[in-house]
Write a protein that holds these residues in place. Structure first.
Motif, PDB file in Angstrom:
ATOM      1  N   THR A   1      12.262  12.410  -6.620  1.00 32.48           N
ATOM      2  CA  THR A   1      11.911  12.347  -5.268  1.00 32.48           C
ATOM      3  C   THR A   1      11.212  11.113  -4.833  1.00 32.48           C
ATOM      4  OG1 THR A   1      11.741  14.762  -5.344  1.00 32.48           O
ATOM      5  CG2 THR A   1      10.442  13.578  -3.527  1.00 32.48           C
ATOM      6  N   ALA A   2      10.148  10.664  -5.643  1.00 30.06           N
ATOM      7  CA  ALA A   2       9.446   9.372  -5.343  1.00 30.06           C
ATOM      8  C   ALA A   2      10.381   8.081  -5.214  1.00 30.06           C
ATOM      9  CB  ALA A   2       8.429   9.172  -6.445  1.00 30.06           C
ATOM     10  N   LEU A   3      11.149   8.034  -6.327  1.00 30.91           N
ATOM     11  CA  LEU A   3      11.933   6.855  -6.098  1.00 30.91           C
ATOM     12  C   LEU A   3      13.034   6.908  -4.938  1.00 30.91           C
ATOM     13  CD1 LEU A   3      13.046   6.375  -9.923  1.00 30.91           C
ATOM     14  CD2 LEU A   3      11.407   4.986  -8.428  1.00 30.91           C
ATOM     15  N   ALA A   4      13.467   8.165  -4.399  1.00 28.74           N
ATOM     16  CA  ALA A   4      14.445   8.191  -3.584  1.00 28.74           C
ATOM     17  C   ALA A   4      13.699   8.234  -1.893  1.00 28.74           C
ATOM     18  CB  ALA A   4      14.721   9.893  -3.438  1.00 28.74           C
ATOM     19  N   LEU A   5      12.279   8.265  -2.149  1.00 28.42           N
ATOM     20  CA  LEU A   5      11.585   7.987  -0.872  1.00 28.42           C
ATOM     21  C   LEU A   5      11.200   6.540  -0.702  1.00 28.42           C
ATOM     22  CD1 LEU A   5       9.113  10.958  -0.699  1.00 28.42           C
ATOM     23  CD2 LEU A   5      10.912  10.530   0.984  1.00 28.42           C
ATOM     24  N   THR A   6      11.192   5.766  -1.745  1.00 32.02           N
ATOM     25  CA  THR A   6      10.662   4.519  -2.042  1.00 32.02           C
ATOM     26  C   THR A   6      11.679   3.503  -1.287  1.00 32.02           C
ATOM     27  OG1 THR A   6       9.178   4.988  -3.710  1.00 32.02           O
ATOM     28  CG2 THR A   6       9.809   2.506  -3.222  1.00 32.02           C
TER      29      THR A   6
ATOM     30  N   ALA B   1       0.928  -1.167  -0.060  1.00 35.95           N
ATOM     31  CA  ALA B   1      -0.056   0.026   0.089  1.00 35.95           C
ATOM     32  C   ALA B   1       0.657   1.183   0.130  1.00 35.95           C
ATOM     33  CB  ALA B   1      -1.106  -0.088   1.101  1.00 35.95           C
ATOM     34  N   ALA B   2       2.016   1.145   0.607  1.00 34.17           N
ATOM     35  CA  ALA B   2       2.954   2.260   0.673  1.00 34.17           C
ATOM     36  C   ALA B   2       3.397   2.643  -0.671  1.00 34.17           C
ATOM     37  CB  ALA B   2       4.140   2.058   1.570  1.00 34.17           C
ATOM     38  N   GLY B   3       3.722   1.513  -1.587  1.00 31.51           N
ATOM     39  CA  GLY B   3       4.032   1.905  -2.828  1.00 31.51           C
ATOM     40  C   GLY B   3       3.124   2.322  -3.817  1.00 31.51           C
ATOM     41  N   GLN B   4       1.979   1.678  -3.566  1.00 30.49           N
ATOM     42  CA  GLN B   4       0.561   2.201  -4.379  1.00 30.49           C
ATOM     43  C   GLN B   4       0.300   3.648  -3.906  1.00 30.49           C
ATOM     44  OE1 GLN B   4      -2.155  -0.608  -3.505  1.00 30.49           O
ATOM     45  NE2 GLN B   4      -1.509  -2.171  -4.654  1.00 30.49           N
TER      46      GLN B   4
END
Length: 284
Positions: free
Chosen positions: A91-96, A60-63
């Motif tokens: 930013t999204a990839l760095a947070l993931t 769910a975090a990834g979604q």
């Protein structure tokens, strides 16, 4: 709504729906091979089934990040703000990545989690083998989920679906190799899925980022708090459905647990079949 708008919606929606169906079928294929584990068949399918809601809950975090990022990228690409769209994807990839790495901290808590779900003494060791192996590959799974949303937001949903199909076919081929030929049991299914297939999936996205220099991933910039906030604000609601689905399945397992391993395995099989039906193109 004009024919042109409808065509654009279908062009973007159909690959996404097919991609979800592939994901559901992958879970079903894993269950089929795991169920064939001789005397451990019932315990194995029950153990793998009890891991499913945990994976859905974590995914769910990834979604959430993916939906929020897709919204951010689409809006800025529409406004021709390509650099900002690029930074949003970065930013999204760095947070993931750190979120995925942090899930390894769940490993010591897995016995308590499975006990809460109603795992019996015969299911517990098999569930720990499978979930423990799967969690080590969770970072790649999260990156693949977010990357799929980024690619679709850029208007290239076909690439995303071909990447999913490649990973699915590879997983289907490697499952029996790892489970039976290498005699790894349920750990083999986890290695095939979270190890080889997800790594192939991520490599395909990496090729995409390198091949299309106009993609929003081409510029890597420092994480911006404003972009993170916008992504979380939009994506947070999207993850709620997955969280509620995972909790509902957990309650089902809790209700089935007093009736033994066979009941838990039966609920697990039923949930997987329902996933295929719920996510299939015909249900849209």
């Amino acid at each position: 709504m004009g024919p042109e708008s409808l065509g654009v919606i279908l062009r973007l929606a159909i690959p996404s729906v097919v991609g979800l169906s592939i994901h559901a079928l992958q879970q079903l294929v894993n269950a089929i091979f795991v169920a064939a584990l001789g005397a451990l068949g019932t315990q194995a399918i029950a153990a793998v089934s009890m891991t499913l809601p945990i994976v859905v809950l974590l995914a769910a975090a990834g979604q959430g990040i993916g939906v929020g990022t897709a919204s951010f990228i689409s809006r800025h690409l529409g406004a021709r703000e390509y650099l900002e769209a690029s930074r949003g994807a970065s930013t999204a990839l760095a947070l993931t990545a750190p979120i995925g790495i942090a899930t390894v901290a769940l490993l010591p808590n897995l016995p308590g989690i499975f006990a809460t779900l109603g795992a019996t003494p015969t299911i517990m060791p098999v569930a720990l083998d499978y979930a423990g192996t799967l969690l080590f590959g969770y970072t790649l799974m999260l990156l693949n989920i977010v990357s799929g949303f980024i690619v679709r937001a850029e208007g290239r949903p076909r690439f995303s679906i071909w990447a999913m199909m490649t990973a699915f076919l590879l997983n289907a081929v490697l499952d029996p190799v790892f489970i039976f030929l290498l005699d790894l049991g349920v750990r083999g299914a986890a290695h095939s899925n979270a190890g080889i297939a997800d790594r192939c999936y991520w490599n395909l996205y990496h090729v995409f980022y390198e091949a299309w220099r106009d993609s929003s991933r081409q510029d890597i910039s420092p994480i911006a708090a404003r972009r993170s906030h916008q992504t979380a604000r939009v994506g947070g609601r999207a993850g709620d459905n997955s969280i509620l689905s995972a909790l509902a399945v957990m309650l089902l397992y809790g209700a089935a647990a007093p009736f033994g391993d066979v009941s838990i395995a039966a609920v697990g099989i039923a949930v997987r079949i329902l996933m295929v039906g719920a996510l299939s193109p015909g249900s849209v």
